[in-house]
Scaffold this active site. Structure first.
Site, mmCIF file in Angstrom:
data_model
loop_
_atom_site.group_PDB
_atom_site.id
_atom_site.type_symbol
_atom_site.label_atom_id
_atom_site.label_comp_id
_atom_site.label_asym_id
_atom_site.label_seq_id
_atom_site.Cartn_x
_atom_site.Cartn_y
_atom_site.Cartn_z
ATOM 1 C CB CYS A 134 -71.506 -52.058 -5.060
ATOM 2 S SG CYS A 134 -70.198 -50.588 -5.932
ATOM 3 C CB CYS A 137 -72.893 -49.491 -6.996
ATOM 4 S SG CYS A 137 -71.219 -50.311 -7.433
ATOM 5 C CG ASP A 138 -76.191 -50.114 -5.444
ATOM 6 O OD1 ASP A 138 -76.218 -50.531 -6.297
ATOM 7 O OD2 ASP A 138 -76.019 -51.278 -4.885
#
Ligand code: FAD
Ligand code: NAP
Length: 312
Positions: A134, A137-138
């Site tokens: 992701c 997200c990261d």
């Protein structure tokens, strides 16, 4: 007794909930183990949903209004994980983690799909410590660092582009010499100066230490191996359908599925089992798009309404 249980709160499940409740069904529950929104909330952008034309907005921004609208007509969200759907006479019993089962007259399965792992040595060991699926997200953890992206589909290329705006350099590694992604996306990636495209190459090992990933081993089509120092690797190699709720205690499926475990439906989203419908990425021949998942959800809900009317 519910009129309809919807399993999964992505675009298919949310739209099914909107159409079922706005169409007059009273007891409709959406079982979603997390926050509603589905996998598109992991996307950094969405540019192919008609009417939504803002490149600065992420998949999370995009789904925000869906939740407000889809819960406006009485749809109830329960943040529960469904373990299994069982047939119970002409009804169904929904088995829920840590709670009593719930009875329902009909079910729409919208459990979507989950990113695949590539099966590389070190991938599981370093998952969450330099291996990610992701970028939204990261990605921020790799600000001004060098990362690798693995895969040649729409997800890999779109997310490589997203990461290239955060990271100092992105190596896009693909096992073949041509991509599956949309031509416009390929062009955008090819034109980005800090994306280096590495074709005909596989990642054979992910290496690291207590701090996480620090390098990967690459093998090209001639068999030559090189070591590439990077801080993280993003793996985008496709998805598996989430069909475990349909597995019976005898390890069969409650309804017909194909070899990949995708649920076989007709054009009205009926499965082979009366009262059980499936919509979105989980079904056969799914285009795996938000718009088609939403369309499936609407069709399935309208069919549930007809099914319940005929039953009563
Ligand atoms: P999903 O979105 O997968 O939702 C399924 C939901 O079910 C999830 O929220 C999950 O938590 C829940 N669930 C699963 N199992 C259970 C259980 N046992 N109990 C309770 N809840 C459960 N499509 C586009 O059209 N345009 C794009 O630009 C685009 N970009 C994408 C970018 C990325 C990074 C990804 C991953 C996908 C992208 N897609 C895009 C594809 C799109 O997101 C999917 O096709 C769509 O979300 C499928 O919707 P769905 O409702 O079928 O399933
Ligand atoms: P995908 O289209 O299935 O692509 C997966 C990629 O990973 C392929 O290039 C494949 O290589 C590669 N791959 C598979 N297994 C591998 C392994 N073990 N090691 C190395 N590489 C491997 O998956 P996706 O990109 O996640 O897309 C899924 C679906 O969602 C598609 O239908 C896509 O169109 C849709 N989607 C759409 C959008 C959009 O419309 N903007 C955005 C994201 C996703 P090969 O090519 O050699 O098989």
């Amino acid at each position: 007794m519910l009129d309809c249980a919807i399993i999964g709160g992505g675009p298919a499940g949310l739209t099914a909930g909107l159409y079922a409740t706005r169409g007059g069904l009273k007891n409709v529950v959406l079982f979603e183990k997390g926050l509603p929104g589905g996998q598109i909330t992991q996307s950094s952008e969405i540019e192919n949903y008609p009417g939504f034309f803002d490149h600065t907005k992420s998949g999370m921004d995009f789904m925000d209004n869906w939740q407000k609208q889809c819960f406006n007509f009485g749809l109830e969200h329960r943040m529960d994980e469904v373990l299994q759907i069982q047939k119970d006479g002409e009804n169904f019993s929904i088995q829920i983690a840590g709670k009593d089962p719930v009875s329902t007259k009909s079910v729409i399965v919208c459990t979507g799909s989950t990113p695949k792992r590539a099966g590389i040595v070190g991938e599981d060991k370093f998952f969450g410590r330099g291996v990610s699926t992701c970028a939204t997200c990261d990605g921020f953890f790799y600000k001004n660092k060098e990362v690798a992206v693995l895969g040649g589909g729409d997800t890999a290329l779109e997310e490589a582009y997203y990461l290239s705006n955060i990271c100092s350099k992105v190596y896009l590694i693909h096992r073949r010499d041509s991509f599956r992604a949309a031509p416009s996306t390929i062009q955008r990636v090819q034109n980005k100066e800090n994306i280096e495209i590495v074709l005909n190459t596989t990642v054979t090992q992910i290496l690291g230490d207590d701090m996480g990933v620090n390098s990967i081993l690459l093998k090209d089509k001639n068999g030559s191996e090189t070591k590439l120092e990077i801080s993280g690797i993003f793996v985008f190699v496709g998805h598996n359908v989430n069909n475990s709720v349909l597995k019976t205690s005898e390890n069969n499926f409650l309804c017909d599925v194909n070899e990949q475990g995708q649920v076989i439906v007709n054009l009205k989203m009926h499965t082979s089992l009366e009262g059980l419908f499936a919509a979105g990425d989980i079904r056969i021949d799914a285009p795996k798009q938000v718009i088609s998942a939403a369309g499936d959800g609407a069709v399935a809900a309208l069919e549930v309404i007809s099914y319940l009317q005929e039953r009563s």
